[in-house]
Design an enzyme around this catalytic site. Structure first.
Site, PDB file in Angstrom:
ATOM      1  N   CYS A  91     -20.496 -58.998  42.204  1.00 40.13           N
ATOM      2  CA  CYS A  91     -21.339 -60.354  42.231  1.00 40.13           C
ATOM      3  C   CYS A  91     -21.762 -60.618  43.514  1.00 40.13           C
ATOM      4  CB  CYS A  91     -20.612 -61.274  41.453  1.00 40.13           C
ATOM      5  SG  CYS A  91     -21.342 -62.753  41.078  1.00 40.13           S
ATOM      6  N   TYR A  92     -21.147 -61.854  43.846  1.00 35.91           N
ATOM      7  CA  TYR A  92     -21.505 -62.323  45.185  1.00 35.91           C
ATOM      8  C   TYR A  92     -21.337 -61.196  46.364  1.00 35.91           C
ATOM      9  CZ  TYR A  92     -21.631 -65.151  49.702  1.00 35.91           C
ATOM     10  OH  TYR A  92     -21.750 -65.587  50.789  1.00 35.91           O
ATOM     11  N   HIS A 179     -19.437 -58.663  36.475  1.00 35.10           N
ATOM     12  CA  HIS A 179     -17.738 -58.882  36.780  1.00 35.10           C
ATOM     13  C   HIS A 179     -17.124 -57.814  36.013  1.00 35.10           C
ATOM     14  CE1 HIS A 179     -17.916 -62.678  39.020  1.00 35.10           C
ATOM     15  NE2 HIS A 179     -18.921 -62.864  38.507  1.00 35.10           N
ATOM     16  N   GLU A 181     -13.901 -57.415  36.358  1.00 37.62           N
ATOM     17  CA  GLU A 181     -12.399 -57.915  36.034  1.00 37.62           C
ATOM     18  C   GLU A 181     -12.193 -58.909  34.936  1.00 37.62           C
ATOM     19  OE1 GLU A 181     -14.923 -59.129  38.213  1.00 37.62           O
ATOM     20  OE2 GLU A 181     -14.527 -60.961  38.563  1.00 37.62           O
ATOM     21  N   ASP A 237      12.167 -66.306  37.833  1.00 40.41           N
ATOM     22  CA  ASP A 237      11.643 -65.540  39.157  1.00 40.41           C
ATOM     23  C   ASP A 237      13.103 -65.588  40.030  1.00 40.41           C
ATOM     24  OD1 ASP A 237       9.232 -66.026  38.409  1.00 40.41           O
ATOM     25  OD2 ASP A 237       8.810 -67.921  39.734  1.00 40.41           O
ATOM     26  N   LYS A 377       3.333 -62.889  38.432  1.00 40.89           N
ATOM     27  CA  LYS A 377       4.070 -63.352  37.499  1.00 40.89           C
ATOM     28  C   LYS A 377       4.449 -62.034  36.356  1.00 40.89           C
ATOM     29  CE  LYS A 377       6.508 -66.666  36.033  1.00 40.89           C
ATOM     30  NZ  LYS A 377       7.458 -67.956  36.952  1.00 40.89           N
TER      31      LYS A 377
END
Ligand code: XMP
Length: 521
Positions: A91-92, A179, A181, A237, A377
């Site tokens: 994109c950009y 995109h 992704e 975590d 995560k």
């Protein structure tokens, strides 16, 4: 930047994701890892020397601002194009390549947002060969590339983007206006994988096994034959960090579990069962509930409560620490998004307040060990599962460091904590029974500081309500109230009323964040 590397250093091929817009960069970095290639996010101001020092297998330029023509729009150090490292602009990022290397970017008449049909041109080149044409892609841009850089071939177009993809494989330059992704781009994963495998010759190497091996080796190298201590909160975590550290240094790790009296039902026992008995970790369990409640007596203001809980936590941790006076290292479950957000680019040797362990003070003199510092995560959960942690810990919902104290409005007493803990366990168990636990970001009970009239049997009651809060979210920054099925809400409500003494009413919070927050306080 080389010392900024959060992760396993030279052990893996690394792809650097240049951050022109944070939300895109993180998603791209995660997608790269799903292709089993290690990725790191670097700031837009990264220099060619810094990139070269890192010796990456490839560089990806993320999406970002609306236009390369906007005043102050970020650019890439042009010397990076000459390093001989394959570059994919998204994109950009693709517009930037065109603009900086002699192509051109023009304003589009109306921009292109959302789904578009993309037609592959010629043989589709490295990234698109053999993929269906047309294929759906996700677009989000105003300007469009008019001319690719000299020497590059246009490999796809949409109605609004004459140059939806271009490449110059000899120079290692690739650009896609769409995109890859996002999930709505049907073949986004293929495009990403082709860039990584065929252009960068990277991976697959970033697998669960190699992640664990690298983390274990890194903890061993750091701690040497020293001793480490780790606070366990019950959350995923700290649990995974402890399990990794234990795999690395075994009996030289001591875990500390402070039972504050403000944990969820069964939480302390489960941590003790898992770590103490199952893994055989040296575990100090401190029952500090009496101290916490006595310090909380009469305290009703939310920030004051947090402060009291924080102070008590430090006291308890210090008491536990006295039992392992020679521990010089503190293991913490800091994740990669925490590292990115805090802007921390180097391993910090001073302790920073970390909510998972209740916020430790600056003067505890430890060197930090952060085995999850390079992980997202979902990777932490996968590592936890691989290390044999039970599902209940691995998929546990986030829980605030100060525990139930932030969900009891008004004074935090042992009775209020018992009432809330009981109601909370019902809410969570009904959600689990409905198979919704993993779809919901957080679901819990809140105990407001009011009483209302009710009637049970022939008796008038004057009891406290319980508020159920359930939200969907991807990062807790924004959230929406979960549209829980009515029968699930009904089951929660009738069980809470029937089973929790002193509660005569149940309400459901239907506020998003913003304007509300997830917790009540
Ligand atoms: P709010 O209520 O601000 O919460 O929308 C956003 C997320 O942060 C969690 N939270 C905390 N987590 N220590 C923590 O570790 C805290 O003091 C704390 N306060 C809120 C909250 O559960 C939600 O996931």
């Amino acid at each position: 930047m080389s010392e900024a590397a959060p992760g396993p250093g030279g052990a893996f091929d690394a792809v650097l994701v240049v951050d022109f817009g944070a939300q895109y960069a993180q998603l791209i970095a995660r997608r790269v890892r799903e292709c089993e290639v290690y990725s790191e996010i670097v700031p837009a101001a990264v220099t060619a020397a810094e990139v070269a020092a890192r010796r990456p297998a490839g560089v990806i330029l993320s999406g970002g601002p609306a236009s390369v023509h906007v005043e102050g729009a970020p650019t890439l150090d042009p010397a990076i194009y000459d390093l001989g490292v394959p570059i994919l602009g998204i994109c950009y990022g693709a517009q930037l390549i065109a603009e900086q290397l002699g192509g051109s970017v023009g304003p589009n008449e109306r921009g292109e947002y959302g789904r578009a049909e993309m037609t592959v041109a010629g043989d589709g080149g490295t990234l698109l060969a053999g993929l269906p044409s047309p294929q759906p892609v996700w677009m989000s841009h105003f300007d469009a590339i008019a001319e690719p850089p000299p020497g590059a071939t246009v490999t796809a177009a949409t109605e609004a983007s004459p140059v939806a993809a271009f490449e110059n494989p000899e120079r290692g330059l690739f650009g896609v206006q769409f995109h890859p992704e996002v999930e709505h781009t049907a073949h986004g994963h293929d495009v990403m994988e082709r860039f990584l495998r065929w252009a960068c010759r990277a991976g697959p190497s970033w697998s669960m096994h190699s992640i664990i091996d690298a983390a274990v080796t890194s903890v061993q190298n750091q701690v040497g034959d020293g001793r480490a201590i780790c606070g366990l909160s019950g959350g995923v975590d700290s649990a995974v960090a402890a399990a990794l550290a234990h795999k690395a240094i075994g009996a030289r790790l001591t875990c500390v579990l402070v039972d504050t009296g403000l944990l969820r039902e069964g939480e302390a026992d489960q941590v003790e069962e898992t770590f103490g008995r199952h893994f055989g970790v040296d575990l100090v369990r401190l029952d500090a509930a009496a101290e916490f409640f006595s310090a909380l007596e009469g305290v009703t203001e939310p920030e004051a409560k947090r402060k009291v809980v924080g102070e008590q936590f430090i006291r308890a941790f210090e008491r536990a620490r006295n039992r392992v006076p020679d521990a010089a290292f503190l293991v913490q479950g800091t994740l990669y998004p925490d590292v990115i957000e805090s802007g921390a680019t180097t391993h910090s040797s001073t302790i920073k307040s970390h909510h998972n362990v209740g916020g430790l003070p600056d003067d505890l003199d430890f060197e930090l060990v952060e085995p999850l510092r390079a992980l997202f995560k979902d990777e932490v959960r996968a590592v936890g599962a691989e290390l044999g942690l039970p599902d209940e810990i691995v998929h546990r919902q986030p829980f605030p460091g100060p525990g139930l104290a932030v969900r009891i409005i008004g004074e935090v007493t042992p009775e209020a904590a018992d009432t809330l803990r009981h109601a909370d366990a019902i809410v969570r168990s009904e959600l689990r029974a409905a198979g919704l636990e993993r779809e919901i970001w957080q679901s819990f009970a809140v105990l407001p500081d009011i009483r209302t009239v009710g009637v049970m049997g022939d008796e008038r009651t004057y009891g406290r309500p319980v508020v159920i809060r359930a939200v969907t979210s991807s990062d807790a920054m924004t959230a929406d109230w979960a549209r829980l099925p009515h029968d699930v809400l009904e089951a929660m409500s009738s069980r809470v009323i029937a089973e929790v003494p002193g509660v005569n009413r149940v309400a459901y919070d239907i506020t998003s964040k913003p304007p509300a927050t997830i917790e009540w306080e």
